[in-house]
Design an enzyme around this catalytic site. Sequence first.
Site, short mmCIF file in Angstrom:
data_model
loop_
_atom_site.label_atom_id
_atom_site.label_comp_id
_atom_site.label_asym_id
_atom_site.label_seq_id
_atom_site.Cartn_x
_atom_site.Cartn_y
_atom_site.Cartn_z
N SER A 29 -1.60 2.03 2.68
CA SER A 29 -1.30 1.00 3.13
C SER A 29 -1.66 0.11 2.79
O SER A 29 -3.63 0.44 2.20
CB SER A 29 -2.16 1.60 4.80
N CYS B 162 -11.67 -0.31 8.60
CA CYS B 162 -11.31 -1.48 7.95
C CYS B 162 -12.37 -2.30 7.79
O CYS B 162 -13.17 -2.31 8.38
CB CYS B 162 -10.01 -2.04 8.58
N GLY C 223 -9.72 1.00 -6.87
CA GLY C 223 -9.05 0.58 -7.98
C GLY C 223 -10.41 1.59 -8.63
O GLY C 223 -10.62 2.19 -7.95
N ASN D 73 -5.91 3.54 11.36
CA ASN D 73 -7.26 3.33 10.50
C ASN D 73 -8.44 3.08 10.91
O ASN D 73 -8.16 1.91 12.19
CB ASN D 73 -6.21 1.54 10.27
N THR E 118 -3.98 0.69 -5.12
CA THR E 118 -4.05 -0.84 -6.02
C THR E 118 -3.05 -0.64 -7.38
O THR E 118 -2.30 -1.68 -7.82
CB THR E 118 -5.75 -0.70 -6.38
N GLY F 124 -8.35 5.30 -6.20
CA GLY F 124 -8.16 4.51 -7.92
C GLY F 124 -7.78 5.67 -8.60
O GLY F 124 -7.41 5.98 -9.58
N LYS G 286 1.39 -0.86 6.56
CA LYS G 286 0.42 -2.56 6.10
C LYS G 286 -0.52 -2.16 8.09
O LYS G 286 0.81 -1.67 8.65
CB LYS G 286 1.03 -3.41 5.54
O1 RRO Z 1 -6.27 -5.95 5.74
C1 RRO Z 1 -7.36 -5.54 5.16
O2 RRO Z 1 -9.06 -6.30 5.53
C2 RRO Z 1 -7.67 -4.17 4.51
C3 RRO Z 1 -8.01 -2.86 5.77
BR1 RRO Z 1 -6.73 -3.31 7.29
C4 RRO Z 1 -8.59 -1.40 5.53
O3 RRO Z 1 -8.03 -0.96 5.61
N1 RRO Z 1 -8.97 -1.54 3.60
C5 RRO Z 1 -9.28 -2.57 3.22
O4 RRO Z 1 -9.65 -2.48 2.07
N2 RRO Z 1 -8.64 -3.87 3.42
#
Ligand code: RRO
Length: 313
Positions: free
Chosen positions: A20, A129, A216, A126, A265, A243, A44
């Site tokens: 995602s 985040c 990464g 999720n 990544t 990674g 996403k």
């Molecule tokens: O959108 C983000 O800033 C983000 C999300 Br939703 C996530 O689950 N993991 C991340 O590293 N960034």
Amino acid sequence: MKESFTLRGVEFKNRVLVASGTFGYGDELRDVVDVNALGGVCTKSLSWKPRDGNPPRRIVETPSGMLNSIGLANIGVHNFIQQKLPYLRTLDTVIIANIAASSVQEYCNVLTILEGEEGVDGFEINVSCPNVKEGGLNFGTNREMTREITSKLRALTQKPLIVKLTPNVTHISEFARAAEEAGADAVSVINTLIGLAVDIYARKPKLSTITGGLSGPAIKPVALAKVYEVAQAVKIPILGIGGIMTAEDAVEFLMVGATAVQVGTASFIDPAAGMKVAAGLKGFAEKQGLTDVGQLVGAMESNVKVSILQSWL
Ligand code: RRO
């Protein structure tokens, strides 16, 4: 060579998905790569309403890694259904809708509207985040919230329900157990690690939000240890993330207990990374004389009977 695996009746043609947030909504790269060569696509994160995300700067390169503070920028679930799903329905790969929310009710609302949509094969929740004030890590670092969200969503769907966990806790296995007990079909391990980078000339943080999520190759050993820890604690499948750049990286994740992996990544460097990892994984299993890539799952051998990790569990 058998490459597939099944989650709650849904068959994934191979054990490599794209993670995602690293592959858009599955459609942007349609003219560039063969999306159907993947085991699956995680979209996403989708929220109820569209979100602009955090102000720039929200991506920074770091040694062997990347820091992001996207802040859950997304088109919202309704636009996803109207603009993205018609194309995704034509694909011959599993589509996992990743859902993020700032309340339990929002998770339920987003899942409910997607549950009725053909083309959405399963859900990844999720609760991890690192870059939003409400929801995100507030949920994912609270075991009882993780349990509550999982069990409420479980009641709303018969499709595969995967809970994506954060490494930013003391014992990730406790969260995996809570998700398992609440009815999750699998856990994704791991989301990004909280990190920070400083512009020493400006004397300011490089990211607008000061901290962000590190991903990464820099995080691969951490991710492997987390997958290993979770594998000791739960019976449900683990989707290993962190990674993975090559097929050999994926093999490591399977050997410590992941049933499948997600490439994240690496897709920013090479959009075909996931497909290459899938092909390489098959090639590795063939060279090893196996008949099923699944024979690699948990194949790591150790003379140590009880690891330091297990002594906590
Ligand atoms: O959108 C983000 O800033 C983000 C999300 Br939703 C996530 O689950 N993991 C991340 O590293 N960034």
